[in-house]
Design a protein around this motif. Structure first.
Motif, mmCIF file in Angstrom:
data_model
loop_
_atom_site.group_PDB
_atom_site.id
_atom_site.type_symbol
_atom_site.label_atom_id
_atom_site.label_comp_id
_atom_site.label_asym_id
_atom_site.label_seq_id
_atom_site.Cartn_x
_atom_site.Cartn_y
_atom_site.Cartn_z
ATOM 1 N N ASN A 1 -5.331 -2.837 -2.193
ATOM 2 C CA ASN A 1 -4.293 -1.840 -2.431
ATOM 3 C C ASN A 1 -4.429 -1.108 -3.759
ATOM 4 O OD1 ASN A 1 -2.897 -2.206 0.051
ATOM 5 N ND2 ASN A 1 -2.145 -4.150 -0.735
ATOM 6 N N HIS B 1 -6.577 3.017 4.186
ATOM 7 C CA HIS B 1 -7.412 2.249 3.262
ATOM 8 C C HIS B 1 -8.844 2.741 3.458
ATOM 9 C CE1 HIS B 1 -3.871 -0.374 3.413
ATOM 10 N NE2 HIS B 1 -4.298 -0.883 2.272
ATOM 11 N N LEU C 1 -6.796 4.255 -1.581
ATOM 12 C CA LEU C 1 -5.765 4.741 -0.670
ATOM 13 C C LEU C 1 -5.752 6.255 -0.597
ATOM 14 C CD1 LEU C 1 -2.855 2.413 -1.859
ATOM 15 C CD2 LEU C 1 -4.482 2.004 0.006
ATOM 16 N N HIS D 1 0.824 -1.215 0.000
ATOM 17 C CA HIS D 1 0.000 0.000 0.000
ATOM 18 C C HIS D 1 0.856 1.262 0.000
ATOM 19 C CE1 HIS D 1 0.374 -0.862 4.389
ATOM 20 N NE2 HIS D 1 0.360 0.448 4.530
#
Length: 146
Positions: free
Chosen positions: A106, A98, A111, A79
């Motif tokens: 991811n 997240h 994100l 990530h």
């Protein structure tokens, strides 16, 4: 469906050997390797095609990959690689959140960069922690018996 886009890993010196995608994948690049043939002293060259790296899961539930340079291996969270490469707003000291609270999702659209405080209080985390504490207290409750 979003098309997968690849860019060099945004960390030097790994950027010369690895690529990261906007969908959360990491792969090695094609490379030319010189080697000596066993039956002669001739040095040959071979192209090893890049491959998708296996992702492992940390005890915290985040995906990571092992990147190697000069025989040294470094484990890096996927990530963070995706966010550094595809999500605007990076600044020293920020962490990756997240948005859907799924630690293994991811994709760059899931994100965002944020402060540690924001991340700790994001979404349903506090409610889940409260329920976990209540459950633990109930599980540890022992009645006195005679």
């Amino acid at each position: 469906m979003t098309n997968e886009k690849w860019t060099p890993v945004p960390i030097v010196p790994y950027n010369i050997k690895y690529l990261v995608s906007n969908l959360g994948n990491v792969k090695s690049i094609d490379r030319l390797v010189k080697y000596r043939q066993k039956t002669s002293k001739i040095i040959a060259k071979r192209i090893y095609p890049g491959r998708l790296l296996k992702q492992a899961t940390s005890v915290e539930g985040y995906k990571f990959v092992a990147l190697k340079i000069d025989g040294k291996t470094k484990q890096i969270y996927v990530h963070r690689l995706v966010a550094m490469a595809f999500v605007d707003g990076y600044d020293e000291g920020l962490v990756v959140n997240h948005k859907n609270e799924n630690k293994t999702d991811n994709r760059y659209t899931n994100l965002e960069w944020c402060t540690q405080k924001y991340n700790a209080n994001y979404g349903t985390r506090n409610e889940r922690m409260r329920k976990s504490l209540i459950k633990t207290k109930k599980g540890n409750h022992h009645e006195n018996t005679i």
